[in-house]
Design an enzyme around this catalytic site. Structure first.
Site, short mmCIF file in Angstrom:
data_model
loop_
_atom_site.label_atom_id
_atom_site.label_comp_id
_atom_site.label_asym_id
_atom_site.label_seq_id
_atom_site.Cartn_x
_atom_site.Cartn_y
_atom_site.Cartn_z
N ARG A 59 -4.69 76.73 35.85
CA ARG A 59 -5.41 77.88 36.43
C ARG A 59 -6.81 78.00 35.83
NH1 ARG A 59 -4.90 83.00 34.67
NH2 ARG A 59 -2.78 82.72 33.91
N TYR A 112 -17.65 86.51 59.13
CA TYR A 112 -16.23 86.22 59.28
C TYR A 112 -15.39 87.50 59.04
CZ TYR A 112 -11.63 84.47 58.21
OH TYR A 112 -10.27 84.30 58.19
N1 PLP Z 1 -15.69 81.92 55.77
C1 PLP Z 1 -15.76 81.54 57.06
C2 PLP Z 1 -17.09 81.43 57.72
C3 PLP Z 1 -14.59 81.28 57.80
O1 PLP Z 1 -14.68 80.92 59.10
C4 PLP Z 1 -13.34 81.40 57.14
C5 PLP Z 1 -12.06 81.14 57.86
O2 PLP Z 1 -12.00 81.04 59.05
C6 PLP Z 1 -13.30 81.80 55.80
C7 PLP Z 1 -14.48 82.04 55.15
C8 PLP Z 1 -12.00 81.96 55.07
O3 PLP Z 1 -11.52 80.74 54.67
P1 PLP Z 1 -9.96 80.44 54.35
O4 PLP Z 1 -9.23 80.57 55.63
O5 PLP Z 1 -10.00 79.07 53.78
O6 PLP Z 1 -9.51 81.46 53.36
#
Ligand code: PLP
Length: 411
Positions: A59, A112
């Site tokens: 970790r 996102y």
């Molecule tokens: N950032 C972006 C732009 C994404 O499209 C996503 C997931 O779709 C994430 C972060 C999150 O990533 P994870 O699904 O690997 O946690």
């Protein structure tokens, strides 16, 4: 050296010892061990305090994970990196490590859904104030920044799913001038299309699940730091958070990286072909791809990105019912909730990846409830277009017979 060469050779710099014959493995060894044995109690205690010291417990650090971290830092032009169990692990880890109650955060409006949810939660439960900006000009940042209180600026190089590209050079320079730590999610561009550190970003975050790993077989995340001091400062907190990358997941991600530049080229070529054909199709009302003339971010995207990216989104003239019929009628592409893999995927953001945004937040971010997202894979572009075209035809027929039930599905 060019990124095609670097993607192959910085990955093949495995840590660890030479084999007995004196040769080094070409592939990074998977050190699938949770803990590491020591002969001396003092040496073990000393190692605990140093993120770059001997490995103690996975970790806190692991040789395979460290190889991934070094590789990603190299590809992004950063000083160092930390790998996480997922993109959200990286984003939450960075936010939780940096923010304190009372801090003010500026974030891009279209981002996102999971990131939006974390920011909303921090605002509701930890007294952190979050404001959203369009991110198209520096003057907007200067208007909203609160000297001494704004701690963090969060941007996405290519926003999911609208393809919005913020003015990275302008915003990152302004953040630096005000002492605001900048975080750029570079998942959709990858270091092949953009390296935000070169534009002044302090931290670059990734969902390595997407283009970096590229094969839809592993979850992962990373934070790359322009200055190693920042990584060393937040490392103890990310260790406590416990979203560490697993060695095998790190290995799978490393396994994908040498082909990243080749894959990105094909993703971009296919997305461009689909975007241009979709824009001419009578069933399509609007197409969003940042390198398509007429996209609101076109001028910035041509400056900041070396390709338009693999994600295209579009709105069908027939709205939600047609959108649903479309995603259910593709045959080569698959209906699945991810992007950045070798296979073409279609999805409906408003009901899936961005369901955390209410109607107002969706509208503010420019995400229509009938918007369909296509993550162009690396298949032959004409095969993809034939598939999309037949699904568009099928959608028109199906939508003509739609009930209010199907319309509700995409709400
Ligand atoms: N950032 C972006 C732009 C994404 O499209 C996503 C997931 O779709 C994430 C972060 C999150 O990533 P994870 O699904 O690997 O946690």
């Amino acid at each position: 050296m060019d990124i095609h060469t670097r993607a192959v050779h910085i990955v093949n710099d495995p840590p660890g010892e030479a084999t007995r014959s004196g040769g080094h493995p070409l592939s990074v060894p998977i050190v699938q061990s949770s803990a590491f044995a020591f002969d001396s109690a003092d040496a073990l205690a000393d190692a605990m305090a140093d993120p770059d010291g001997p490995y103690v417990y996975s970790r806190r650090g692991n040789p395979t994970v460290r190889a991934l971290e070094r590789t990603l830092a190299g590809l992004e032009g950063g000083a160092s990196a930390l790998a996480f169990a997922s993109g959200m692990g990286a984003i939450s880890g960075v936010f939780l490590a940096l923010l304190r109650p009372g801090d003010h955060v500026l974030a891009q409006r279209c981002l996102y859904g999971g990131t939006y949810a974390v920011l909303s939660d921090l605002a509701a439960r930890y007294g952190i104030e979050v404001e959203y900006l369009a991110g198209d000009d520096r003057a907007e940042f200067e208007r909203l920044v609160r000297p001494g209180r704004t701690r963090l600026l969060h941007l996405e190089t290519i926003a999911n799913p609208t393809g919005h590209v913020p003015d990275l050079p302008g915003l990152l320079a302004a953040a630096r001038r005000h002492g605001v730590t900048s975080v750029v999610d570079n998942s959709l561009a990858s270091p092949v299309l953009c390296r935000p550190v070169e534009h002044g970003a302090d931290i670059v975050v990734h969902s390595t699940t997407k283009y970096l790993a590229g094969h839809s077989d592993v979850l992962g995340g990373a934070a790359v730091f322009a200055d190693d001091g920042l990584r060393r400062a937040i490392w103890p907190r990310t260790v406590e958070l416990g979203a560490a990358a697993d060695p095998f997941a790190a290995w799978l991600t490393l396994r994908g990286l040498p082909t990243l530049p080749l894959r990105m080229r094909q993703h971009c070529v296919n997305a461009g072909l689909l975007a241009r054909r979709l824009a001419e199709h009578p069933a399509v009302r609007a197409v969003h791809w940042p390198w398509l003339a007429g996209h609101p971010s076109y001028d910035v995207a041509r400056k900041v990105l070396s390709g338009g990216g693999g994600m295209v989104s579009f709105e069908l003239a027939g709205g939600r019912a047609e959108g649903r019929a479309f995603i259910e009628n593709v045959r080569v592409a698959r209906l699945a909730l991810s992007l950045g893999g070798v296979e073409t995927l279609v999805a409906h953001p408003a009901s899936t990846s961005h369901r955390e945004l209410d109607e107002r937040a969706l509208a503010a971010a420019g995400i229509g409830t009938g918007l369909v997202r296509v993550s162009a894979g690396i298949e032959d572009g004409e095969d993809l277009w034939r598939d999309i075209a037949q699904a568009l035809d099928a959608a028109r027929g199906a939508a003509a017979h739609s009930t209010s039930d199907t319309a509700a599905y995409l709400d």
